[in-house]
Scaffold this active site. Structure first.
Site: not given
Ligand code: GLC
Ligand code: MG
Length: 599
Positions: A240, A313
């Site tokens: 993330d 990401e």
């Protein structure tokens, strides 16, 4: 659209334009080829993102959970999924729906227990499905014990987070934050902590303090997190908010530099007000991902099993994104997410008018810049973005799934896209997204990510078969009556049925190993050919606009000789599967997409 992506979109569109500015005017055709005929599992995999809160509720509290996922693994199997990545399921006060982790080693009680998680791994293994977890390295919750200890300056935890005194303004006598840095969810990235009498850095919400990656103890701790979940049987991690991990080192006086204005907006609270040259995309972050890859590879070497994967990401510019693949000497992530279909074109604002040249630019941006020998991937949406049907238009829902499955490499489907789920407008009263709640009623729609997070639509029963509770954590899209697994399975033709046919097609050797040629034939038509010597060739033709075309010569641009017949089509194409076509003179209805095979 989500606030922090806004700047990223602007930056990416700029980057895309600078590297593809000429491509638009000249030749958009490009070929990639591959000669290898053996691939590791993930290179031909179909990935699927589950947003656990909205997938399936098993205990009737209106919130999805792990037992719910277990009960629906057969759906994943049925639609050909190889591996699923789950948005965070860890203990969390839910200030950012699990992206604020209070215990990286435990499961959020409303989702289940560690025992439920072990059951999930076992049930997935039985079906040959792999489970990938979301790894959130940049920040923890402020309720994490590490943060509490850091606030108290407990030994070993003093520098676990990024702390600073700030400065006393000589004229006003008021204390001010150390720098002008902005958080992704609006406002200053610095928050004063009364107890410790210092500011801490939070690049997301106030309740998400940034971990200090300049501290080796933090680096070691986060590696422990990875190993803990590898030991429980996960097949890898989606990482993330990667670009935020490292910040610039302060100068000799301990001062962090202000970031320059971007000029993109005059809203000083909006993250895109600044150019994030000191808080994002630092070189040390790339190296950190390489270290995590080493950890995963070492794990496989020691304990065996299939390759563990990393999915990164980042919405950064492509030259930065591509570094995550690795360099000459070091391996990086197998799958740095390709968000070009999200940020390319007109950004995620609205791609409903995107023409064939726009589509081909998007495809080309990744394939032309990906380092040799790497595997491409195609991400059409996720829990932070508007849904595909809402971004590209409902007439292009099938087209987008067809493109995703036809292009070379890995596909990543966000839950519900196989059904053609669309955004639901969420009222201010129903809004749950902290990014939106940080704004106010007049502008929340600009920031909310809730429309794409509504519960998954299983059937036409009450609450779409998602929950037996009278209400659900976000409202259910009323279109569930027709857009749901059960109805679409029973229908003669549906988004779901076409999706499944695409999955089967994708398992052909041509689509897995074949070379790729693509071109914008005119404003309307995108054409892609996949071919492999000795195998059937396939051609995808998509009329991406709302006007019909005739006498389109696809054969010349694709160097496609011989006869072709229709394998698959969307309903817009109004075509008969099995019938022959003349590639040098095709007629296509508005939004028609066909996949053809050589005969
Ligand atoms: C990622 C997540 C997003 C979250 C943010 C902060 O971008 O996808 O949902 O809010 O990181 O963790
Ligand atoms: Mg529940």
């Amino acid at each position: 659209m989500s606030r922090f992506n806004k700047l990223l979109v602007v930056l990416l569109v700029a980057a895309l334009q600078s590297c593809l500015g000429e491509a638009a005017a000249v030749d958009l055709e490009r070929a990639t080829s591959s000669s290898d005929t053996t691939k590791d599992w993930w290179q031909v995999a179909q990935f699927y993102q589950i947003y656990p809160r909205s997938f399936k509720d098993s205990d009737g509290d209106g919130i999805g959970d792990l037992q719910g996922i277990i009960s629906k693994l057969d759906h994943l199997k049925d639609i050909g999924v190889t591996a699923t990545w789950l948005s965070p399921i860890f203990a969390s006060p839910m200030a950012d729906f699990g992206y604020d982790i209070s215990d990286f080693f435990d499961i959020q009680p409303e989702y289940g227990t560690l025992d439920d998680f072990d059951q999930l791994i076992a049930a997935a293994n039985e079906r040959g499905l792999k489970i990938i977890l979301d790894f959130v390295p940049n920040h923890s919750s402020d309720e994490n014990i590490w943060f509490k200890k850091s606030v108290k300056r407990e030994k070993g935890y003093e520098d676990y987070y990024v702390w600073h005194d700030g400065y006393l303004n000589a004229s006003t006598g008021v204390r001010e934050p150390p720098s002008n840095w902005l958080q992704a969810f609006r406002g200053s990235a610095w928050e004063w902590n009364d107890e410790r009498q210092q500011y801490y850095l939070h690049q997301f919400a106030v309740k998400q303090p940034d971990l200090n990656y300049r501290n080796p103890a933090v680096v070691a701790q986060m590696k422990r997190v990875l190993t803990f979940w590898l030991n429980r049987g996960v097949a890898g991690f989606r990482i993330d908010a990667v670009p935020w991990c490292f910040e610039v080192v302060p100068d000799a006086e301990g001062r962090y530099p202000d970031e320059p204005l971007s000029g993109y907006t005059d809203d000083p609270d909006d993250s895109s007000y600044l150019k994030h040259i000191y808080t994002q995309d630092q070189p040390e972050t790339v190296d950190m991902v390489y270290q995590w890859r080493t950890l995963l590879d070492d794990y496989k070497r020691i304990y065996g099993g299939d390759t563990r994967v990393l999915m990164v990401e980042t919405y950064s510019s492509l030259d930065y994104v591509m570094q995550f693949y690795g360099n000459r000497t070091t391996k990086g992530a197998q799958i740095p997410f390709n968000f070009q279909f999200i940020v390319g074109g007109n950004g995620d604002k609205n791609n409903t008018l995107l023409n064939a040249t726009g589509f081909v630019k998007i495809i080309n941006s990744w394939l032309s810049q990906m380092p040799a020998g790497q595997t491409a991937n195609w991400v059409m949406g996720n829990h932070d973005q508007r849904r595909v049907g809402s971004r590209y238009g409902e007439h292009r829902i099938d087209t987008m799934n067809m493109l995703q499955m036809f292009l070379p490499g890995v596909s990543v489907t966000y839950q519900g896209e196989e059904l053609g789920m669309t955004d639901l407008d969420i009222s201010w009263a129903d809004t749950r997204d902290p990014a939106a709640c940080n704004s106010n009623e007049s502008i929340y729609e600009h920031f909310t990510r809730d429309p794409a997070r509504t519960p998954f639509q299983w059937s036409s029963e009450a609450n779409a078969g998602f929950s037996t509770n009278s209400s659900t954590w976000l409202p259910i899209n009323p279109n569930y009556v027709t857009v749901n697994v059960e109805t679409e399975t029973a229908a003669d033709s549906s988004h779901l049925k076409l999706y499944k046919q695409l999955v089967t097609l994708r398992q052909t050797r041509t689509l897995q190993y074949g070379s790729t040629r693509y071109a914008a034939v005119n404003d309307n038509v995108v054409a892609i050919k996949r071919s492999l010597s000795g195998e059937t060739s396939y051609v995808l033709v998509a009329n991406v606009l709302d006007t019909s075309v005739s006498a389109v010569d696809v054969a010349t641009v694709l160097y496609a000789t011989g006869s072709y017949r229709i394998t698959l089509g969307n309903p817009e194409a109004n075509a008969t599967v099995g019938s022959n076509v003349t590639l040098s003179s095709l007629a296509l209805e508005p939004y028609a997409t066909l996949i053809l095979e050589s005969v």
